[in-house]
Design a protein around this motif. Structure first.
Motif, PDB file in Angstrom:
ATOM      1  N   GLN A 551       0.695  -1.048   0.160  1.00  0.00           N
ATOM      2  CA  GLN A 551       0.187   0.057   0.048  1.00  0.00           C
ATOM      3  C   GLN A 551       0.968   1.464  -0.511  1.00  0.00           C
ATOM      4  O   GLN A 551       1.771   1.034   0.429  1.00  0.00           O
ATOM      5  CB  GLN A 551      -0.643   0.169   0.937  1.00  0.00           C
ATOM      6  N   ASN A 552       0.689   2.856  -0.882  1.00  0.00           N
ATOM      7  CA  ASN A 552       1.423   2.936  -0.686  1.00  0.00           C
ATOM      8  C   ASN A 552       0.883   4.322   0.443  1.00  0.00           C
ATOM      9  O   ASN A 552      -0.573   5.058   0.401  1.00  0.00           O
ATOM     10  CB  ASN A 552       0.572   4.130  -1.918  1.00  0.00           C
ATOM     11  N   THR A 553       1.512   4.568   1.339  1.00  0.00           N
ATOM     12  CA  THR A 553       0.998   5.385   2.479  1.00  0.00           C
ATOM     13  C   THR A 553       1.862   6.247   2.839  1.00  0.00           C
ATOM     14  O   THR A 553       3.365   6.470   1.980  1.00  0.00           O
ATOM     15  CB  THR A 553       1.959   4.518   3.743  1.00  0.00           C
ATOM     16  N   LEU A 554       2.088   6.865   3.464  1.00  0.00           N
ATOM     17  CA  LEU A 554       3.098   8.431   3.342  1.00  0.00           C
ATOM     18  C   LEU A 554       4.265   8.305   4.121  1.00  0.00           C
ATOM     19  O   LEU A 554       5.382   8.962   3.597  1.00  0.00           O
ATOM     20  CB  LEU A 554       2.314   9.642   4.950  1.00  0.00           C
ATOM     21  N   PHE A 555       4.351   7.188   4.438  1.00  0.00           N
ATOM     22  CA  PHE A 555       5.681   7.412   4.576  1.00  0.00           C
ATOM     23  C   PHE A 555       7.100   6.202   3.595  1.00  0.00           C
ATOM     24  O   PHE A 555       8.556   6.078   3.348  1.00  0.00           O
ATOM     25  CB  PHE A 555       5.954   6.048   5.623  1.00  0.00           C
ATOM     26  N   ASN A 556       6.049   5.668   3.146  1.00  0.00           N
ATOM     27  CA  ASN A 556       7.119   4.551   1.868  1.00  0.00           C
ATOM     28  C   ASN A 556       6.577   5.476   0.072  1.00  0.00           C
ATOM     29  O   ASN A 556       7.074   5.132  -0.669  1.00  0.00           O
ATOM     30  CB  ASN A 556       6.588   3.421   1.793  1.00  0.00           C
ATOM     31  N   ALA A 557       6.128   6.166   0.214  1.00  0.00           N
ATOM     32  CA  ALA A 557       5.945   7.014  -0.718  1.00  0.00           C
ATOM     33  C   ALA A 557       7.311   6.789  -1.319  1.00  0.00           C
ATOM     34  O   ALA A 557       7.971   6.913  -2.572  1.00  0.00           O
ATOM     35  CB  ALA A 557       5.033   8.154  -0.957  1.00  0.00           C
ATOM     36  N   ALA A 595      12.054  -2.150   0.958  1.00  0.00           N
ATOM     37  CA  ALA A 595      12.516  -0.762   1.936  1.00  0.00           C
ATOM     38  C   ALA A 595      10.393  -0.493   2.168  1.00  0.00           C
ATOM     39  O   ALA A 595       9.787  -0.189   3.089  1.00  0.00           O
ATOM     40  CB  ALA A 595      13.229   0.550   1.940  1.00  0.00           C
ATOM     41  N   ALA A 596      10.114   0.015   1.326  1.00  0.00           N
ATOM     42  CA  ALA A 596       8.522   0.308   0.718  1.00  0.00           C
ATOM     43  C   ALA A 596       7.487  -0.980   1.289  1.00  0.00           C
ATOM     44  O   ALA A 596       6.456  -0.133   2.379  1.00  0.00           O
ATOM     45  CB  ALA A 596       7.941   0.140  -0.287  1.00  0.00           C
ATOM     46  N   GLN A 597       7.693  -2.061   1.027  1.00  0.00           N
ATOM     47  CA  GLN A 597       7.066  -3.274   1.927  1.00  0.00           C
ATOM     48  C   GLN A 597       7.258  -2.969   3.497  1.00  0.00           C
ATOM     49  O   GLN A 597       6.160  -3.259   3.974  1.00  0.00           O
ATOM     50  CB  GLN A 597       7.366  -4.743   0.934  1.00  0.00           C
ATOM     51  N   LEU A 599       8.315  -0.344   5.065  1.00  0.00           N
ATOM     52  CA  LEU A 599       7.303   0.932   5.951  1.00  0.00           C
ATOM     53  C   LEU A 599       5.969  -0.166   6.552  1.00  0.00           C
ATOM     54  O   LEU A 599       5.222   0.632   7.084  1.00  0.00           O
ATOM     55  CB  LEU A 599       7.803   1.486   4.925  1.00  0.00           C
ATOM     56  N   ALA A 600       5.136  -0.518   4.829  1.00  0.00           N
ATOM     57  CA  ALA A 600       3.360  -0.678   5.082  1.00  0.00           C
ATOM     58  C   ALA A 600       3.092  -1.451   6.090  1.00  0.00           C
ATOM     59  O   ALA A 600       2.096  -0.924   6.079  1.00  0.00           O
ATOM     60  CB  ALA A 600       3.503  -1.011   3.807  1.00  0.00           C
ATOM     61  N   ASN A 601       3.959  -1.968   6.116  1.00  0.00           N
ATOM     62  CA  ASN A 601       3.799  -3.276   7.732  1.00  0.00           C
ATOM     63  C   ASN A 601       3.983  -2.604   8.130  1.00  0.00           C
ATOM     64  O   ASN A 601       3.659  -3.769   9.839  1.00  0.00           O
ATOM     65  CB  ASN A 601       4.970  -4.359   6.877  1.00  0.00           C
ATOM     66  N   SER A 602       4.211  -1.659   8.635  1.00  0.00           N
ATOM     67  CA  SER A 602       5.933  -0.867  10.033  1.00  0.00           C
ATOM     68  C   SER A 602       4.177  -0.808  11.191  1.00  0.00           C
ATOM     69  O   SER A 602       3.280  -0.466  11.239  1.00  0.00           O
ATOM     70  CB  SER A 602       5.878   0.187   9.811  1.00  0.00           C
ATOM     71  N   ALA A 603       4.575  -1.007  12.377  1.00  0.00           N
ATOM     72  CA  ALA A 603       3.248  -1.228  13.323  1.00  0.00           C
ATOM     73  C   ALA A 603       3.114   0.336  13.387  1.00  0.00           C
ATOM     74  O   ALA A 603       1.256   0.128  14.166  1.00  0.00           O
ATOM     75  CB  ALA A 603       3.999  -2.002  14.995  1.00  0.00           C
ATOM     76  N   ILE A 604       3.150   1.515  13.770  1.00  0.00           N
ATOM     77  CA  ILE A 604       2.889   2.691  13.669  1.00  0.00           C
ATOM     78  C   ILE A 604       2.285   2.839  12.512  1.00  0.00           C
ATOM     79  O   ILE A 604       2.757   3.015  11.189  1.00  0.00           O
ATOM     80  CB  ILE A 604       3.935   3.559  13.976  1.00  0.00           C
ATOM     81  N   SER A 605       0.836   3.089  12.275  1.00  0.00           N
ATOM     82  CA  SER A 605       0.070   3.481  11.552  1.00  0.00           C
ATOM     83  C   SER A 605       0.241   4.932  10.977  1.00  0.00           C
ATOM     84  O   SER A 605       0.773   5.473  12.252  1.00  0.00           O
ATOM     85  CB  SER A 605      -1.121   2.828  11.642  1.00  0.00           C
ATOM     86  N   PRO A 606      -0.199   5.374   9.756  1.00  0.00           N
ATOM     87  CA  PRO A 606      -0.080   6.886   9.499  1.00  0.00           C
ATOM     88  C   PRO A 606      -1.029   7.511  10.558  1.00  0.00           C
ATOM     89  O   PRO A 606      -0.919   8.865  11.007  1.00  0.00           O
ATOM     90  CB  PRO A 606      -0.769   7.042   8.241  1.00  0.00           C
ATOM     91  N   ALA A 607      -1.936   7.234  10.904  1.00  0.00           N
ATOM     92  CA  ALA A 607      -3.579   7.108  11.715  1.00  0.00           C
ATOM     93  C   ALA A 607      -2.711   8.063  13.531  1.00  0.00           C
ATOM     94  O   ALA A 607      -2.913   9.177  13.515  1.00  0.00           O
ATOM     95  CB  ALA A 607      -4.748   6.194  11.825  1.00  0.00           C
ATOM     96  N   LEU A 608      -2.180   6.746  13.256  1.00  0.00           N
ATOM     97  CA  LEU A 608      -1.329   7.057  14.965  1.00  0.00           C
ATOM     98  C   LEU A 608      -0.474   8.116  15.254  1.00  0.00           C
ATOM     99  O   LEU A 608      -0.628   9.328  16.036  1.00  0.00           O
ATOM    100  CB  LEU A 608      -0.746   5.886  15.850  1.00  0.00           C
TER     101      LEU A 608
END
Ligand SMILES: [Zn+2]
Ligand SMILES: [Zn+2]
Length: 668
Positions: A551-557, A595-597, A599-608
């Motif tokens: 998934q494309n998130t803020l952190f892995n864009a 790396a993108a993968q 980060l997308a699976n990181s425990a810290i969600s964008p919402a948090l």
């Protein structure tokens, strides 16, 4: 009679562990790629340059049809998953060289022509015989005309501009028919005279032409003559085949001028042109499948270092050891290193050779004593060392004693390739039990070497290899053949290469160590392309699959964007056949996608993160902060994939098509 003449060559050829019969049948129509999870396709041009075949002798449309030549091919892996997810599509271009060009080529051939007459048997014990023409009741003499294969290849290479040069992405296949260009060729009358049984007969002479070469074993100096070839190539991206040459005992294929008359073909009528198209197409089929887009035997795996660990183990008698050669003279470390390094220019290749006596390892000595049987191979008459017993002793899927010698790692930073090379006493050879009629000869009963996936086993012997020059059929006292050729061949299998003669035997006449006939020490351009394509394919397939499931998130864009840029750069170079140049971008793409993968699976969600930094700060700052917090620092050097849990280097698992952590025992 004929078999015994084949044997001097057959004895020194090798059998891979995966033995496939020659397949002459056409490839089945391929199912469109949807539904197979394929994610890359590559286009290759096959430029067919006709020398001495004119447009009105064949039907160009029919030749380019899918029923005649393969339109597509998956990058197949024979021992492993079915394919890499890459599909090649072939564009066929036909070029007909004009009469003056063909004439000047034929004049060049005449200028290097060597003639040698042969008879049904050798005039001296080591004299030349043409193994195709050995029937004394119908043959008076074979007039053989030879052209130095390397010289022919270099003439074509330096005259490529006459034919418009090589395709930007693809290969050139020269298809010659020179029988009407003053090149002495086997004809239908000679064929009839030779094969028609009659008693009594008046033996007749035949004429035939061939491409030849002479090679010398790099270790022990045995000179080998390879006279009866009908094609040649592999130093660069073209292959030459002469359909009017031969017949060669090695392929048993009839020259086109004989085959067409045998079938009553005239290319002046409609069916004749179709027949000719199919005849040519069946050779194109062989070149495409064997050379231009060959199967991989094992999956090609990227690594930063390939570490070849060779154990050369003396199992000869004390008398043989003192007779010599010394074990150290039977193998050339530098030559092995240089040739393997030519396959993977992006990586380090190291070769370590350890010499020892089998008796230095009591457990090994015991199993060797058990495996050294009194059974004899029915074709060669040679006694057998049971290869399966020895393999079982070493392999981790058997008794696992390989760990006494080496701890094998396979990661993206190092791939160890272990090899055990035995010097047998007498004329012992490795053999394996076969289920076929054990009372009848079986060519698969013995092998010089085998590449088993987890290790290489090679067995050469004092009499049949190291000192075979003393044999009267060689007449080269003191000369022999050592391990170097066989070691490079088997290590080539371990890197992923297959034999070049799986689909048609003509391509065994290729300048590569992977063939049987030519006894080359080097890899071909086709081999180098195949390995480097395989490395890029592996890395790019991983990158594309990782991106498609991330998934494309803020952190892995940022990583996703970098991955896509690197994929584009790699594909650009790949599509102009700069496969070596593409590797760094394919690797970077795989790392970015990984790396993108992660980060997308990181425990810290964008919402948090958003709730922590507060919605009031706004999206733009959030993106920046997220980027600063979670962006990997990228060191200057090349970075390799590591396990996010334990930081161990990851291993590419081709069966699952993803990275795997051996320590955590799980895919990433
Ligand atoms: Zn092989
Ligand atoms: Zn781990």
């Amino acid at each position: 009679m004929r078999l015994s003449l084949v044997l001097p060559v057959a004895l020194i050829v090798l059998l891979s562990v995966v033995q496939f019969p020659t397949v002459h049948s056409q490839s089945p129509q391929l199912i469109p790629q949807q539904g197979f999870g394929l994610n890359r396709s590559a286009s290759l041009t096959v430029k067919i340059v006709f020398l001495g075949i004119t447009p009105d002798e064949l039907n160009s449309t029919y030749l380019k049809r899918n029923v005649t030549v393969p339109p597509l091919k998956y990058q197949t892996i024979l021992a492993g998953p079915l394919n890499t997810g890459v599909i090649f599509s072939f564009n066929y271009q036909l070029v007909f060289a004009d009469n003056s060009t063909v004439s000047s080529f034929a004049r060049y051939l005449s200028s290097i022509q060597r003639e040698e007459n042969t008879f049904s048997g050798p005039l001296t014990p080591s004299g030349l015989v043409n193994p195709y023409f050995t029937n004394s009741s119908t043959l008076s003499m074979a007039q053989n005309y030879f052209y130095d294969a390397d010289k022919v290849e270099s003439w074509l290479g330096s005259n490529m501009t006459l034919f418009g040069g090589n395709p930007v992405s693809g290969y050139t296949l020269f298809v010659a028919d020179l029988h009407s260009y003053k090149i002495p060729s086997f004809n239908y009358t000679e064929y009839q005279n030779y094969v028609t049984p009659c008693r009594p007969c008046t033996p007749q002479a035949v004429q035939a032409h061939y491409y030849n070469r002479t090679v010398t074993d790099p270790d022990l100096g045995l000179v080998m003559y390879r006279h009866f070839m009908t094609g040649w190539g592999g130093s660069s991206r073209f292959y030459y085949m002469d359909l009017s040459a031969g017949p060669s005992y090695w392929t048993n294929e009839l020259p086109v001028q004989v085959a067409s008359q045998l079938r009553g073909i005239s290319t002046s009528n409609y069916y004749g042109k179709l027949w000719m198209s199919k005849f040519v197409g069946s050779y194109v089929y062989g070149a495409v499948n064997n050379l231009f887009a060959p199967d991989q035997l094992y999956p090609v795996n990227y690594s930063q270092n390939y570490n070849l660990q060779l154990f050369v183990l003396d199992n000869r008698t004390a008398a043989e050891m003192s007779q010599g050669p010394q074990l150290t003279a039977t193998i050339n470390e530098t030559m092995i290193q240089q040739n393997l390094a030519s396959l993977v220019p992006f990586a380090g290749v190291t070769v370590h050779i350890k010499f020892a006596n089998v008796t230095d390892y009591p457990g090994l000595a015991a199993i060797m004593a058990n495996a050294t049987t009194s059974l004899r191979d029915l074709i060669s008459g040679r006694p057998i060392v049971d290869g399966d017993l020895v393999y079982n002793w070493f392999t981790t899927s058997g008794l696992g004693h390989i760990t006494n010698f080496i701890n094998v790692t396979r990661t993206t930073s190092t791939i160890d390739v272990p090899a055990f090379l035995f010097a047998f006493k007498g004329n012992y050879t490795f053999g394996v039990p076969v289920k076929e009629d054990i009372g009848s000869p079986n060519i698969y009963g013995t092998f010089g070497g085998e590449a088993l996936g987890d290790m290489v086993l090679i067995g050469l012997s004092q009499q049949a290899d190291f000192t075979i020059g003393n044999n009267s059929t060689y007449g080269q006292g003191g000369k022999g053949a050592g391990f170097t050729h066989d070691a490079i061949h088997e290590l080539g299998h371990m890197m992923g290469l297959n034999h070049p003669f799986i689909y048609d035997l003509t391509e065994d006449f290729t300048n590569t160590v992977m063939g049987y006939y030519a006894y080359s020490l080097n890899f071909s351009q086709f081999d180098r392309d195949s390995i480097l394509r395989g490395v890029n394919d592996e890395l790019l397939s991983f990158a594309l699959q990782a991106l498609s499931t991330t998934q494309n998130t803020l952190f892995n864009a940022g990583d996703i964007s970098m991955a896509n840029q690197n994929i584009a750069k790699a594909e650009n170079l790949y599509n102009t056949m700069d496969y070596a140049g593409a590797v760094q971008y394919s690797l970077a793409a795989a790392e970015d996608a990984s790396a993108a993968q992660q980060l997308a699976n990181s425990a810290i969600s964008p919402a948090l993160v958003f709730s922590l930094i507060g919605v009031a700060i706004g999206t733009a700052i959030g993106i920046l902060l997220g980027y600063l917090l979670f962006r990997r620092s990228r060191p200057a050097g090349v970075q390799y994939n590591r396990c996010p849990t334990c930081q161990q280097p990851l291993r590419w698992d081709p069966a699952q098509m993803r990275w795997y952590c051996d320590r955590c025992q799980k895919p990433v």
